[in-house]
Design a protein around this motif. Sequence first.
Motif: not given
Ligand SMILES: [Zn+2]
Length: 355
Positions: A135, A183, A239, A255, A259
Amino acid sequence: MAPEPLTIQGAEHAYPVVIRDGALMDALPAFVEARGFARVAVITNTTVGALYGASLVERLPGAFLIVVDDGEQYKTLDTLRTIYTALLAHGADRSTLVVTLGGGVVGDMGGFAAASFMRGVTLVQAPTSLLAMVDASLGGKVGVDLPQGKNLVGAFKDPLGVFADTSVLTTLPPNEFRCGMAEIIKAGLIADPALLERLQTRDADGIGEIITRAVLVKKRVVEADRLERGLRAVLNLGHTFGHAIEQVSGYAWKHGEAVAVGMVAAGRLSAARGLCAPELVDTVERVLRAAGLPLYYTHLDPAALWEAMAHDKKWQDGTARFVLLKDVGQPVIVDGVTRDEVIAVLSELREEQPA
Ligand SMILES: [Zn+2]
Ligand SMILES: NC(=O)c1ccc[n+]([C@@H]2O[C@H](COP(=O)([O-])OP(=O)(O)OC[C@H]3O[C@@H](n4cnc5c(N)ncnc54)[C@H](O)[C@@H]3O)[C@@H](O)[C@H]2O)c1
């Protein structure tokens, strides 16, 4: 592993993304040497620098290390100033190459240093966290945080190359690995049913292929929408909810974990609206659970989460916008979701927390 070097078309040029065991200590130095750089600044942090800094510097021409403190709280203008100072102290000039060696924090901040030092020097990214590999190191966004919020100062900066060495993941803490997996699961959900399938049957040494597939998803999306006019929004699956969880919890939630819960919420909202079959929610939950990611939250107030979303910068025009799913690989951007719908899903997620 990709049969030929994977490249990403940036705003200014195309750059290779090399994903494999050993890329850091052989492919990256060979790439730098072939391009004739005489001076290389390796920007890293205390943790990653202690593990890989010295060996990398040994292999690069005229290289020196710039080591910053480890943590998002150091992704600041103050740290950036220490980076500029160190660059100057080492005699760096416009021909100096900057290599960022670390997770997304080092990549974003070191990348911004490269974008701005002497109006810009060449940048090579060596992402060492799973999240940075799939990412943060891709797409050209670099920057630092301000006390008022994350990533408020930054630039677009295409790297000359990205070198993701899968062997360094052996030292990545397991919770950081899980966050990167969130992710990767997101990439599978928005664009790659085969990747999602693969995640459910993964053997221990398949990580290179999984990373490559996730990178290909981000590649397709950022190439189609280089200046973030719209399509990139699908990368925000989970998100909007996730950022709200991070924020309302005072960043007690990581994070990737936020998510993960956000993707469950997006799946449930999709099903509640009749956009997707209820089985899709089961799939989302199964894949996340297998990766050791959370599916529920406790202690946070759904109304506070809604308030946080309503202040999200992506909702500036006042409409409640979510990335939802019709199926795996079929994201849709939906406007005008109501507060009641969102609160209903969030309340469900809080209450279903198993004992
Ligand atoms: Zn992210
Ligand atoms: N530019 C973008 O498009 C983009 C996209 C997503 C995230 N980001 C940014 O990325 C950052 C998050 O990145 P992150 O999750 O990599 O966090 P991070 O950079 O803080 O790395 C997580 C932790 O893992 C450690 N670490 C990294 N690689 C390691 C290794 N191989 N062995 C041992 N320890 C290792 C780091 O030192 C750190 O303690 C955020 O600041 C976020 O804003 C940017």
